[in-house]
Design a protein around this motif. Structure first.
Motif, PDB file in Angstrom:
ATOM      1  N   PHE A  91      11.930   7.166   5.394  1.00 49.69           N
ATOM      2  CA  PHE A  91      10.732   6.355   5.487  1.00 49.69           C
ATOM      3  C   PHE A  91       9.917   6.804   6.692  1.00 49.69           C
ATOM      4  O   PHE A  91      10.290   7.723   7.418  1.00 49.69           O
ATOM      5  N   TYR A 123       8.207  -1.462   5.931  1.00 51.10           N
ATOM      6  CA  TYR A 123       8.404  -0.338   5.022  1.00 51.10           C
ATOM      7  C   TYR A 123       7.980  -0.622   3.592  1.00 51.10           C
ATOM      8  O   TYR A 123       7.922   0.303   2.769  1.00 51.10           O
ATOM      9  N   GLY A 124       7.714  -1.859   3.260  1.00 52.04           N
ATOM     10  CA  GLY A 124       7.241  -2.183   1.929  1.00 52.04           C
ATOM     11  C   GLY A 124       8.327  -2.262   0.883  1.00 52.04           C
ATOM     12  O   GLY A 124       8.036  -2.331  -0.311  1.00 52.04           O
ATOM     13  N   VAL A 125       9.589  -2.231   1.293  1.00 53.48           N
ATOM     14  CA  VAL A 125      10.720  -2.401   0.386  1.00 53.48           C
ATOM     15  C   VAL A 125      11.728  -3.312   1.061  1.00 53.48           C
ATOM     16  O   VAL A 125      11.749  -3.447   2.285  1.00 53.48           O
ATOM     17  N   PHE A 164       3.593  -5.267   4.754  1.00 53.26           N
ATOM     18  CA  PHE A 164       3.627  -5.581   3.328  1.00 53.26           C
ATOM     19  C   PHE A 164       4.127  -7.008   3.189  1.00 53.26           C
ATOM     20  O   PHE A 164       5.300  -7.299   3.432  1.00 53.26           O
ATOM     21  N   ASN A 224      -6.645   6.379  -2.914  1.00 49.58           N
ATOM     22  CA  ASN A 224      -5.262   5.937  -3.111  1.00 49.58           C
ATOM     23  C   ASN A 224      -5.238   4.414  -3.212  1.00 49.58           C
ATOM     24  O   ASN A 224      -5.489   3.707  -2.228  1.00 49.58           O
ATOM     25  N   SER A 243      -2.411   2.761  -4.450  1.00 43.82           N
ATOM     26  CA  SER A 243      -1.013   2.626  -4.866  1.00 43.82           C
ATOM     27  C   SER A 243      -0.360   1.336  -4.400  1.00 43.82           C
ATOM     28  O   SER A 243       0.713   0.981  -4.867  1.00 43.82           O
ATOM     29  N   ASN A 244      -0.950   0.659  -3.398  1.00 45.29           N
ATOM     30  CA  ASN A 244      -0.345  -0.508  -2.759  1.00 45.29           C
ATOM     31  C   ASN A 244       0.971  -0.127  -2.070  1.00 45.29           C
ATOM     32  O   ASN A 244       1.842  -0.963  -1.863  1.00 45.29           O
ATOM     33  N   ASN A 245       1.080   1.143  -1.690  1.00 44.94           N
ATOM     34  CA  ASN A 245       2.272   1.657  -1.022  1.00 44.94           C
ATOM     35  C   ASN A 245       1.953   1.813   0.460  1.00 44.94           C
ATOM     36  O   ASN A 245       1.190   2.691   0.864  1.00 44.94           O
ATOM     37  N   GLN A 274       3.639   2.898   2.970  1.00 42.92           N
ATOM     38  CA  GLN A 274       4.021   4.158   3.607  1.00 42.92           C
ATOM     39  C   GLN A 274       3.015   5.265   3.296  1.00 42.92           C
ATOM     40  O   GLN A 274       2.683   6.087   4.164  1.00 42.92           O
ATOM     41  N   GLU A 275       2.506   5.307   2.062  1.00 46.97           N
ATOM     42  CA  GLU A 275       1.475   6.284   1.711  1.00 46.97           C
ATOM     43  C   GLU A 275       0.192   6.008   2.493  1.00 46.97           C
ATOM     44  O   GLU A 275      -0.485   6.942   2.943  1.00 46.97           O
ATOM     45  N   TYR A 276      -0.133   4.741   2.675  1.00 52.67           N
ATOM     46  CA  TYR A 276      -1.329   4.401   3.453  1.00 52.67           C
ATOM     47  C   TYR A 276      -1.188   4.869   4.902  1.00 52.67           C
ATOM     48  O   TYR A 276      -2.136   5.393   5.495  1.00 52.67           O
TER      49      TYR A 276
END
Length: 411
Positions: free
Chosen positions: A51, A142-144, A338, A371, A373-375, A377-379
């Protein structure tokens, strides 16, 4: 007050990672450990994912429950722990203790769920006492869902090689072990958490001790007291440093920090230049200053394949394919988490790039550039492009807005 089990790793909200460095030394003799012992035996290979900040996530189960859970592998953890919600879902009983957890944000009492089994691919580890904590904030970083942290209770029993090229942990029994050639064998002091002694310099060199913390998503963190007493930033005629306000979410609470850059840090025979650094007020005395000056985190350490040999008090590091990855000096001044299925802006530092662009706490991030993605980490990866302006698409009070957000540098 008894303070035996504690964890010092934490998640940085506004990430500032690492830069270029050089190394010395040539490929040489085979480095080995404990030649008089029986050979270490291979046990299993465990896949992992990374991550933001280099943090390692492994998948495991508890006892005979069929659900697979997410655990952070953390040398900064003095035990092994489980999220309180996960504990309830698994039907485990927790009990109070007279021990405490000491973290970046403070001190809290510990609860334990005793005599449980951790089930990893190809490996069952019995008789583990999990301390119980609320990891909602780590999950929001981390979104998870983060279900727990694997630390000393696991690492003390085996030799564990962390290979970032294959993205696997290789686990061996203790014994005579052949590390390889060309790397560096460190000899840390290990009492639950490994400590190494290395020089840092900012016009002048200063030696101090650091936690070797693979659960911290940053390069380097120093206590304010150490920085002040060593006069790292106050020598006359040194170049002007940038100091920007940030925040971090530790295991026991949120704290304010300052981001800057130090000229250099040495780990073993490897030199790192212009290292992004966090300064923090160690109010809970996690570093036990002056015993420690701070910690070295995994956004720096991930540049090595690392073999952790706690039974012999040894750590072997060897450069991997990420060795020359540039450091990240980006700075926006906004904290993202998140929360309830949405990427939310929870804090904006006054006079920061985000503040001047009109970003406000409570804004929901719908996307960055193209983007959506609502991710989270990608943001965060997209917010590392220093010198650029991104389209930050947010929702505020039901109205969609496109904010042009400049990404500044702390260098």
């Amino acid at each position: 007050m008894r303070l035996r089990h504690f964890t010092i790793s934490f998640a940085i909200v506004i990430f500032a990672s690492c830069s270029v460095f050089r190394h010395t030394g040539k490929r040489g003799l085979l480095i080995e450990s404990n030649k008089k012992a029986l050979p270490a035996k291979f046990v299993t290979a465990i896949p992992f994912v990374q991550f933001t900040g280099g943090v390692i996530i492994v998948r495991a189960k508890i006892n005979d429950d069929p659900d697979t859970l997410n655990f952070i592998l953390d040398t900064g953890s003095g035990g092994i722990s489980l999220d309180s919600t996960t504990c309830v879902q698994l039907g485990l009983k927790s009990h109070p203790s007279n021990e405490f957890i000491r973290g970046i944000g403070g001190i809290r009492p510990l609860f334990f769920a005793g005599d449980n089994t951790l089930v990893l691919p190809g490996l069952r580890i019995d008789s583990l006492n999990f301390h119980i904590s609320n990891y909602d904030f780590i999950s929001s970083v981390y979104g998870v869902k983060i279900d727990g942290i694997i630390g000393y209770s696991f690492l003390k029993r085996y030799i564990v090689s962390v290979n970032y090229d294959s993205m696997k942990l290789y686990v061996y029994t203790p014994g005579h072990f052949k590390y390889g050639r060309g790397g560096e064998l460190l000899h840390p002091f290990i009492h639950n958490i490994p400590v190494i002694n290395e020089p840092i310099w900012n016009r002048k060199a200063v030696h101090t001790r650091y936690y070797f913390d693979m659960g911290a998503g940053l390069c380097l963190m120093l206590s304010d007291k150490f920085a002040k007493d060593s006069c790292l930033f106050c020598k006359p005629n040194q170049r002007r440093h940038k100091f920007v306000k940030s925040e971090a979410q530790g295991l026991t609470g949120k704290i304010e920090m300052t981001q800057t850059v130090i000229q250099g840090l040495k780990v073993g025979k490897y030199y790192f230049h212009h290292v992004p650094t966090y300064l923090f007020d160690d109010v809970s005395n996690v570093t036990a200053y002056p015993f420690l000056g701070g910690l070295i985190g995994n956004d720096l350490l991930r540049r090595f394949n690392v073999t952790l040999n706690y039974p012999e008090d040894q750590i072997y590091i060897e450069p991997n394919a990420h060795f020359f990855d540039p450091f990240d000096y980006s700075y926006t001044g906004m904290a993202m988490y998140f929360i309830d299925g949405h990427v939310m802006i929870t804090d904006v530092t006054k006079d920061s790039p985000a503040y001047k662009a009109g970003v406000k706490p409570g804004d929901a991030v719908l996307g960055i550039n193209t983007n959506f993605s609502n991710n989270i980490q990608e943001y965060r990866e997209q917010l590392k492009a220093t010198g650029s302006r991104v389209h930050l698409i947010i929702s505020r009070d039901g109205v969609v807005q496109d904010i042009r957000l400049p990404i500044k540098s702390i260098l």
